[in-house]
Design an enzyme around this catalytic site. Structure first.
Site, short mmCIF file in Angstrom:
data_model
loop_
_atom_site.label_atom_id
_atom_site.label_comp_id
_atom_site.label_asym_id
_atom_site.label_seq_id
_atom_site.Cartn_x
_atom_site.Cartn_y
_atom_site.Cartn_z
N LYS A 33 4.60 4.82 -0.91
CA LYS A 33 5.38 5.60 0.34
C LYS A 33 6.54 6.20 0.55
CE LYS A 33 1.63 2.94 2.99
NZ LYS A 33 1.43 2.32 4.10
N LYS B 245 -7.51 6.01 -2.99
CA LYS B 245 -8.02 5.26 -2.08
C LYS B 245 -8.34 5.74 -0.90
CE LYS B 245 -4.95 2.24 0.30
NZ LYS B 245 -5.01 1.43 1.35
N LYS C 10 -6.03 4.79 6.06
CA LYS C 10 -6.03 5.41 7.47
C LYS C 10 -4.89 6.52 7.81
CE LYS C 10 -5.00 0.90 9.06
NZ LYS C 10 -3.61 0.52 8.45
#
Ligand code: ATP
Ligand code: LTN
Length: 328
Positions: free
Chosen positions: A111, A192, A195
Site C-alpha cells: 500500500k 487478489k 475492494k
C-alpha cells in the site's frame, strides 16, 4: 467456549472476495462461540477517505453483515471508533512492538509502494489490528489468506507482552479456510480481488446488479486452452471461477469439473452468472429489508455497549500489568 473476532474496513464496496473469504465464515462461526464482528473505521482512515462517504460506508458494511446472515442476537456487531479502548490499547501495544517487525508487513509494503508520502497510521495499522483482536480475549480470527501475516504479528506481540508482564493476553489463532481464502481478480488472476483496487473489472461487488457483473464474468481472463480443470498454478483464471462457483452454489469443485467436462469456458461463465444472480440477488433483497437506519443504529449502539464492557476489562488488566496508575 470459542471467542471469535473479525473486522472489515469500510474502504470501498464489499466484494465477493470479502464475502467468500471472511463474511461467509462469520455467519457459520456465530453458532460456534461468542462472536464480535467489527467495522474497522479507524483502520480505513489510514488512507485518505471522504468524510461523508466513510460515514455512509461504515453503516453500509454493518447493514451488509446483516444481509449476509450475521444475526445481531447471536453476534455483537459494532463500529471500532465507538469503543475507544481500541485506540488506547493500540498505543500501549505500540510500546511493545518493533519497527523491524512492522517493516516486514507485506500489506504495508504494497500500500505504500510508489507513494511519496505515507501516513504513520498506515505503518502502525497492524498494531491497531492486534489491539482489536487482543481486547476481546479472542481465540479465533476468521479472515482471508492476506491477513495471515498480521495475525502472526498479533501472536508475537501478545507472547512478548505476556513474557514481560505475566499471563495477561490470550493468544489467538487465525481461522483461514483451506478453500476460497484468496479469491483472485477477474481481469488478472495473479492478483487478489480487492475492494479498493483501481480496476473496476477486477471485482464484483456484493450489491452489484447483474447487468454489471455479467460483463465482468464473461470477460474474465482465462487461458488459451479450452479445458476446464482445477489447477490454480497453471490455470489461475479458470480455477478462480470454479472456486467462486463452487462456494456460491455449494457444490464441490470436483463435481463441477465433471459436469463441465468437454464444454467450453463460455458455458461455465454463463452458468456462473446465473448462480451469482440467484445468490447475490438474495443478499441484495435482505440488504433492502435491513434498510431502517434507526434500527441499524440501535443494533450498533447495543453492540458497542456489549463490546465496551469486554474491552474495558482487558484494557484494565493491561494497564495494571504495565504499571499505569488506576484509582480503585
Ligand atoms: P482493501 O482493498 O481496502 O485492502 P480488501 O478488499 O482487501 O480491502 P479488507 O477490508 O481488507 O478487504 O478485508 C476484509 C476481509 O476480507 C479480510 O478478512 C480479508 O482477508 C478478506 N478478503 C479480502 N479480499 C479477499 C479475497 N480476494 N479473497 C478472500 N478473502 C478476502
Ligand atoms: N486488516 C484487516 C481488517 C482488520 C481485522 C482486524 C481483521 C482490522 N482489524 C481484526 C480481523 C481482526 C484487513 O485489512 N482485512
Amino acid at each position: 467456549m470459542k471467542r471469535i473476532f473479525s473486522g472489515v474496513q469500510p474502504s470501498g464496496n464489499l466484494t465477493i472476495g470479502n464475502y467468500l473469504g471472511a463474511i461467509k465464515q462469520f455467519v457459520e462461526l456465530q453458532n460456534e462461540g461468542d462472536a464480535f464482528y467489527c467495522v474497522v473505521d479507524l483502520h480505513a482512515l489510514t488512507v485518505p477517505q471522504d468524510p461523508d462517504e466513510l460515514r455512509k460506508r461504515s453503516r453500509e458494511i454493518a447493514q451488509l453483515y446483516l444481509a449476509c446472515g450475521v444475526d445481531p442476537d447471536k453476534a455483537t456487531i459494532f463500529l471500532q471508533s465507538h469503543v475507544k479502548e481500541h485506540a488506547e490499547l493500540g498505543w500501549l501495544l505500540q510500546c511493545v512492538s518493533y519497527t523491524g517487525e512492522l517493516n516486514r508487513m507485506t500489506q504495508y509494503k504494497d500500500k505504500s509502494e510508489g507513494k511519496s508520502a505515507v501516513h504513520v497510521g498506515l505503518y502502525t495499522y497492524p498494531v491497531l489490528m492486534a489491539a482489536d483482536i487482543l481486547l476481546y480475549d479472542t481465540t479465533h480470527v476468521p479472515v482471508g489468506d492476506d491477513q495471515k501475516q498480521h495475525i502472526e504479528l498479533t501472536r508475537d506481540i501478545a507472547e512478548r507482552f505476556n513474557g514481560r508482564y505475566g499471563d495477561v493476553l490470550v493468544i489467538p489463532e487465525p481461522q483461514i479456510q483451506e478453500f476460497g481464502a484468496r479469491i483472485m481478480a477477474l481481469d488478472d488472476p495473479e492478483k487478489k480481488m480487492s475492494k479498493s483496487a483501481e480496476s473496476e473489472g477486477s471485482r464484483i461487488g456484493i450489491l452489484e446488479p447483474p447487468e454489471r457483473f455479467r460483463k465482468k464474468i464473461m470477460r474474465a481472463v482465462t487461458d488459451a486452452e479450452n479445458e476446464i480443470r482445477f489447477d490454480p498454478e497453471k490455470k489461475p483464471g479458470i480455477s478462480n471461477l470454479l472456486t467462486i462457483y463452487s462456494m456460491f452454489a455449494d457444490v464441490p469443485v470436483e463435481s463441477l469439473v465433471e459436469r463441465y467436462a468437454g464444454q467450453g469456458y463460455g458455458t461455465l461463465k454463463k452458468d456462473l452468472v446465473e448462480v451469482l444472480e440467484d445468490k447475490l440477488g438474495k443478499i441484495q433483497q435482505r440488504f433492502v429489508q435491513f434498510d431502517d437506519q434507526a434500527e441499524l443504529d440501535n443494533i450498533l449502539r447495543r453492540g458497542a455497549e456489549k463490546a465496551r464492557a469486554v474491552a474495558e476489562a482487558t484494557l484494565n488488566r493491561v494497564k495494571d500489568a504495565m504499571g499505569l496508575v488506576r484509582f480503585g
